[in-house]
Motif scaffolding. Structure first.
Motif, PDB file in Angstrom:
ATOM      1  N   HIS A  39     -40.878  85.076 -25.257  1.00  0.00           N
ATOM      2  CA  HIS A  39     -41.426  85.982 -24.246  1.00  0.00           C
ATOM      3  C   HIS A  39     -41.562  87.398 -24.831  1.00  0.00           C
ATOM      4  N   ILE A  40     -40.515  87.867 -25.487  1.00  0.00           N
ATOM      5  CA  ILE A  40     -40.555  89.220 -26.063  1.00  0.00           C
ATOM      6  C   ILE A  40     -41.621  89.277 -27.160  1.00  0.00           C
ATOM      7  N   GLU A  41     -41.645  88.249 -27.991  1.00  0.00           N
ATOM      8  CA  GLU A  41     -42.610  88.231 -29.089  1.00  0.00           C
ATOM      9  C   GLU A  41     -44.040  88.219 -28.537  1.00  0.00           C
ATOM     10  N   TYR A  42     -44.269  87.445 -27.482  1.00  0.00           N
ATOM     11  CA  TYR A  42     -45.601  87.373 -26.868  1.00  0.00           C
ATOM     12  C   TYR A  42     -46.020  88.761 -26.356  1.00  0.00           C
ATOM     13  N   ASN A  43     -45.090  89.449 -25.727  1.00  0.00           N
ATOM     14  CA  ASN A  43     -45.422  90.772 -25.190  1.00  0.00           C
ATOM     15  C   ASN A  43     -45.731  91.779 -26.293  1.00  0.00           C
ATOM     16  N   PHE A  44     -45.029  91.675 -27.414  1.00  0.00           N
ATOM     17  CA  PHE A  44     -45.365  92.544 -28.555  1.00  0.00           C
ATOM     18  C   PHE A  44     -46.774  92.193 -29.057  1.00  0.00           C
ATOM     19  N   ALA A  45     -47.070  90.907 -29.124  1.00  0.00           N
ATOM     20  CA  ALA A  45     -48.402  90.481 -29.578  1.00  0.00           C
ATOM     21  C   ALA A  45     -49.472  90.948 -28.595  1.00  0.00           C
ATOM     22  N   GLN A  46     -49.147  90.938 -27.337  1.00  0.00           N
ATOM     23  CA  GLN A  46     -50.088  91.299 -26.281  1.00  0.00           C
ATOM     24  C   GLN A  46     -50.407  92.799 -26.293  1.00  0.00           C
ATOM     25  N   TYR A  47     -49.451  93.586 -26.732  1.00  0.00           N
ATOM     26  CA  TYR A  47     -49.536  95.053 -26.628  1.00  0.00           C
ATOM     27  C   TYR A  47     -50.865  95.601 -27.159  1.00  0.00           C
ATOM     28  N   ASN A  48     -51.273  95.141 -28.331  1.00  0.00           N
ATOM     29  CA  ASN A  48     -52.513  95.684 -28.908  1.00  0.00           C
ATOM     30  C   ASN A  48     -53.758  94.956 -28.408  1.00  0.00           C
ATOM     31  N   ASN A  49     -53.581  94.047 -27.480  1.00  0.00           N
ATOM     32  CA  ASN A  49     -54.730  93.360 -26.883  1.00  0.00           C
ATOM     33  C   ASN A  49     -55.035  93.880 -25.487  1.00  0.00           C
ATOM     34  N   GLU A  50     -54.307  94.882 -25.066  1.00  0.00           N
ATOM     35  CA  GLU A  50     -54.467  95.392 -23.701  1.00  0.00           C
ATOM     36  C   GLU A  50     -55.080  96.777 -23.726  1.00  0.00           C
ATOM     37  N   GLU A  51     -55.839  97.085 -22.680  1.00  0.00           N
ATOM     38  CA  GLU A  51     -56.400  98.427 -22.518  1.00  0.00           C
ATOM     39  C   GLU A  51     -55.309  99.359 -21.983  1.00  0.00           C
ATOM     40  N   GLY A  52     -55.401 100.625 -22.319  1.00  0.00           N
ATOM     41  CA  GLY A  52     -54.504 101.625 -21.724  1.00  0.00           C
ATOM     42  C   GLY A  52     -53.103 101.541 -22.292  1.00  0.00           C
ATOM     43  N   ASP A  53     -52.224 102.348 -21.724  1.00  0.00           N
ATOM     44  CA  ASP A  53     -50.856 102.390 -22.220  1.00  0.00           C
ATOM     45  C   ASP A  53     -50.024 101.314 -21.533  1.00  0.00           C
ATOM     46  N   ARG A  54     -49.685 100.296 -22.268  1.00  0.00           N
ATOM     47  CA  ARG A  54     -48.876  99.213 -21.687  1.00  0.00           C
ATOM     48  C   ARG A  54     -47.452  99.275 -22.231  1.00  0.00           C
ATOM     49  N   GLN A  55     -46.831 100.432 -22.033  1.00  0.00           N
ATOM     50  CA  GLN A  55     -45.440 100.644 -22.455  1.00  0.00           C
ATOM     51  C   GLN A  55     -44.509  99.547 -21.912  1.00  0.00           C
ATOM     52  N   ASP A  56     -44.826  99.032 -20.714  1.00  0.00           N
ATOM     53  CA  ASP A  56     -43.971  97.996 -20.110  1.00  0.00           C
ATOM     54  C   ASP A  56     -43.818  96.768 -21.010  1.00  0.00           C
ATOM     55  N   LEU A  57     -44.858  96.487 -21.835  1.00  0.00           N
ATOM     56  CA  LEU A  57     -44.789  95.289 -22.686  1.00  0.00           C
ATOM     57  C   LEU A  57     -43.768  95.446 -23.809  1.00  0.00           C
ATOM     58  N   ILE A  58     -43.564  96.691 -24.238  1.00  0.00           N
ATOM     59  CA  ILE A  58     -42.643  96.908 -25.366  1.00  0.00           C
ATOM     60  C   ILE A  58     -41.378  97.664 -24.929  1.00  0.00           C
ATOM     61  N   THR A  59     -41.077  97.561 -23.631  1.00  0.00           N
ATOM     62  CA  THR A  59     -39.807  98.074 -23.112  1.00  0.00           C
ATOM     63  C   THR A  59     -38.930  96.866 -22.781  1.00  0.00           C
ATOM     64  N   ILE A  60     -37.742  96.868 -23.364  1.00  0.00           N
ATOM     65  CA  ILE A  60     -36.814  95.746 -23.136  1.00  0.00           C
ATOM     66  C   ILE A  60     -35.617  96.301 -22.372  1.00  0.00           C
ATOM     67  N   VAL A  61     -35.357  95.732 -21.194  1.00  0.00           N
ATOM     68  CA  VAL A  61     -34.222  96.205 -20.401  1.00  0.00           C
ATOM     69  C   VAL A  61     -33.151  95.121 -20.377  1.00  0.00           C
ATOM     70  N   VAL A  62     -31.931  95.519 -20.647  1.00  0.00           N
ATOM     71  CA  VAL A  62     -30.798  94.583 -20.598  1.00  0.00           C
ATOM     72  C   VAL A  62     -29.873  95.029 -19.473  1.00  0.00           C
ATOM     73  N   GLY A  63     -29.635  94.170 -18.526  1.00  0.00           N
ATOM     74  CA  GLY A  63     -28.738  94.481 -17.410  1.00  0.00           C
ATOM     75  C   GLY A  63     -27.317  94.082 -17.769  1.00  0.00           C
ATOM     76  N   GLY A  64     -26.401  95.057 -17.757  1.00  0.00           N
ATOM     77  CA  GLY A  64     -25.004  94.761 -18.062  1.00  0.00           C
ATOM     78  C   GLY A  64     -24.639  95.133 -19.489  1.00  0.00           C
ATOM     79  N   ALA A  65     -23.562  95.934 -19.630  1.00  0.00           N
ATOM     80  CA  ALA A  65     -23.047  96.265 -20.962  1.00  0.00           C
ATOM     81  C   ALA A  65     -21.652  95.683 -21.132  1.00  0.00           C
ATOM     82  N   GLY A  66     -21.512  94.408 -20.706  1.00  0.00           N
ATOM     83  CA  GLY A  66     -20.319  93.641 -21.066  1.00  0.00           C
ATOM     84  C   GLY A  66     -20.547  93.114 -22.485  1.00  0.00           C
ATOM     85  N   PHE A  67     -19.736  92.151 -22.925  1.00  0.00           N
ATOM     86  CA  PHE A  67     -19.879  91.672 -24.303  1.00  0.00           C
ATOM     87  C   PHE A  67     -21.239  91.030 -24.556  1.00  0.00           C
TER      88      PHE A  67
END
Ligand code: FAD
Ligand code: NAD
Length: 406
Positions: free
Chosen positions: A138-166
């Motif tokens: 999924h992450i790799e696809y979004n990186f690949a998609q980034y340069n195939n999209e019009e406009g600023d698609r920062q959301d495709l290359i932003t990775i959010v992790v919920g929780g800072a446990g181990f």
């Protein structure tokens, strides 16, 4: 005379080590042993964050059950458990039913979602080989998609992790190492990528040694990770997440939400009517359920309490494996009408968390602190010892982390 039938559910750390213990301890004429697992492989859950980030191939993490369990001694059933009927000593599978005389439940953990809106639909969690390779792709696809999209698609290359446990910290450590490779592969400017770790509590790795936590956060920040502490993930949508800090809400746009904010025992156990505390069975000292003398629970489906702190021990592979020894011993006693039951006492040898392949933090043997390369080597030694215990030196050579410096 019919031999008693011991059925083990799940081939995670707890289930597979119980099975291996039983195949050594219990004679052919004493009992039949059946192991049920969804897949024909065992996986090391403790490496899944690497598979999810794409820094380690999942074939290194999974091990054919046939390679470590003696199928002449153990009847292996590849099927999915749907429910357990302890009053009638029955297990309902997707493709049939099994009866047992003694049952060992080792069905592992699932993500705790705390009823957060949109989480099930839009977030991924690291809990199996299948889920890990989906996250990687999924992450790799979004990186690949980034340069195939019009406009600023920062959301495709932003990775959010919920929780800072181990789990959250270990995943963030791996993804921080993977991002430069993804950027190179898909012509993405590295400075544009965001990795954000959202933690509700005031610190990452709550309760762990403060000096080591600071080291970990500094190292991860140097690699570009943004920590949002004291920030609660409140909602997930198709476009991103809503977080809340000091009663203020904010939207972070992202197409990559990884939820690593806590686990509970497999809900099949609770849904089957066993007594649970936050989804895990408060087992007796001998690891049997409170209500059934013929049912044992190992690993993350069980909860045990630290007598000194009166708090539950965090569920770990270390404890799951130790429980397998106790269950094996106690089952042998039950089969022989013995009375020498063992009370389970965890022997915590330490905790080591990786921060990518060559960095880690840990506290081992009587509070000795480790960080950096030495902690990373210690983590690999722990992982390699497990492989030897499971399948001998042959398995270590096949799957082990033998290059300590990379
Ligand atoms: P699991 O390992 O989860 O195994 C459960 C098994 O049951 C799996 O094989 C699964 O396929 C099977 N199963 C599930 N549902 C069904 C079903 N319905 N039917 C049939 N089969 C089913 N702990 C440590 O001590 N050290 C670490 O370094 C560490 N690192 C971790 C890193 C990550 C990313 C994560 C997520 C956890 C980590 N943990 C670590 C915690 C540790 O992995 C768990 O405590 C451990 O896996 C629990 O073992 P288990 O046998 O209970 O379950
Ligand atoms: P955890 O419960 O240890 O940590 C979850 C974190 O998520 C907590 O810090 C919590 O405050 C935070 N959180 C909860 N709800 C939130 C929300 N809505 N928004 C933001 N943050 C939120 O869970 P885990 O990290 O998944 O670990 C599960 C178990 O596996 C633990 O017992 C852990 O010790 C074990 N584990 C061990 C290792 C290791 O030893 N190296 C590695 C991974 C996991």
């Amino acid at each position: 005379m019919n031999k008693p039938n011991i059925v083990v559910l799940g081939a995670g750390y707890g289930g597979i080590m119980t099975t291996i213990k039983l195949q050594k301890l219990i004679g052919d004429n004493e009992a039949d042993i059946t192991l049920v697992n969804k897949h024909d492989y065992h996986y090391q859950t403790t490496w899944l964050h690497e598979n999810a980030a794409g820094t380690l191939h999942h074939d290194r993490t999974r091990i054919s059950i046939n390679d470590v369990v003696d199928f002449k001694r153990v009847n292996f059933v590849q099927d999915t458990v749907e429910s357990i009927d302890p009053s009638n000593k029955k297990v309902v599978l997707e493709d049939g039913e099994l009866t047992y005389d003694y049952l060992v439940i080792g069905l592992g953990f699932e993500s705790a979602t705390f009823g957060i809106e949109g989480l099930q639909e839009h977030a991924f969690s690291i809990n199996s080989i299948n889920s890990a390779r989906l996250i990687r792709d999924h992450i790799e696809y979004n990186f690949a998609q980034y340069n195939n999209e019009e406009g600023d698609r920062q959301d495709l290359i932003t990775i959010v992790v919920g929780g800072a446990g181990f789990t959250g910290i270990e995943f963030v450590g791996e993804i921080a190492n993977r991002v430069p490779e993804l950027c190179q592969e898909y012509d993405v400017e590295a400075s544009k990528v965001r990795v954000i770790n959202v933690e509700a509590g005031p610190t990452a790795l709550a309760g762990f040694d403060e000096e080591l936590v600071e080291y970990a956060m500094n190292r991860l920040e140097e690699k570009g990770v943004e920590f949002r502490l004291g920030t609660m993930l409140k909602k997930c949508t198709e476009d991103g997440i809503i977080v809340e800090k000091d009663d203020e809400q904010e939207e972070i746009k992202t197409r990559n939400i990884i939820w690593a904010a806590g686990v509970r025992g497999n809900s099949i156990v609770e849904d089957s009517g066993f007594e649970v505390s936050r989804g895990r069975v408060p087992v007796r000292d001998d690891l049997r359920t409170p209500d059934y003398d013929d049912v044992f629970v190992v690993g993350d489906c069980a909860v045990i309490f630290n007598e000194e702190t009166e708090r539950p021990y965090p569920p770990t592979a270390q404890i799951a494996m130790q429980m397998a020894d106790t269950v094996g011993h106690n089952l042998k006693q039950l089969l022989n009408d013995g009375e020498d039951f063992e009370s389970f006492k965890p022997d915590i040898k330490g905790t080591v968390a990786s921060l990518g392949h060559t960095d880690a933090i840990g506290v081992v043997f009587d509070e000795k602190k480790l960080y950096g390369r030495s902690a990373s080597i210690m983590k690999k030694v722990i992982d390699n010892r497990y492989l030897v215990k499971l399948g001998g030196v042959g398995l270590l050579l096949k799957k082990g982390k033998l290059d300590m410096y990379h």
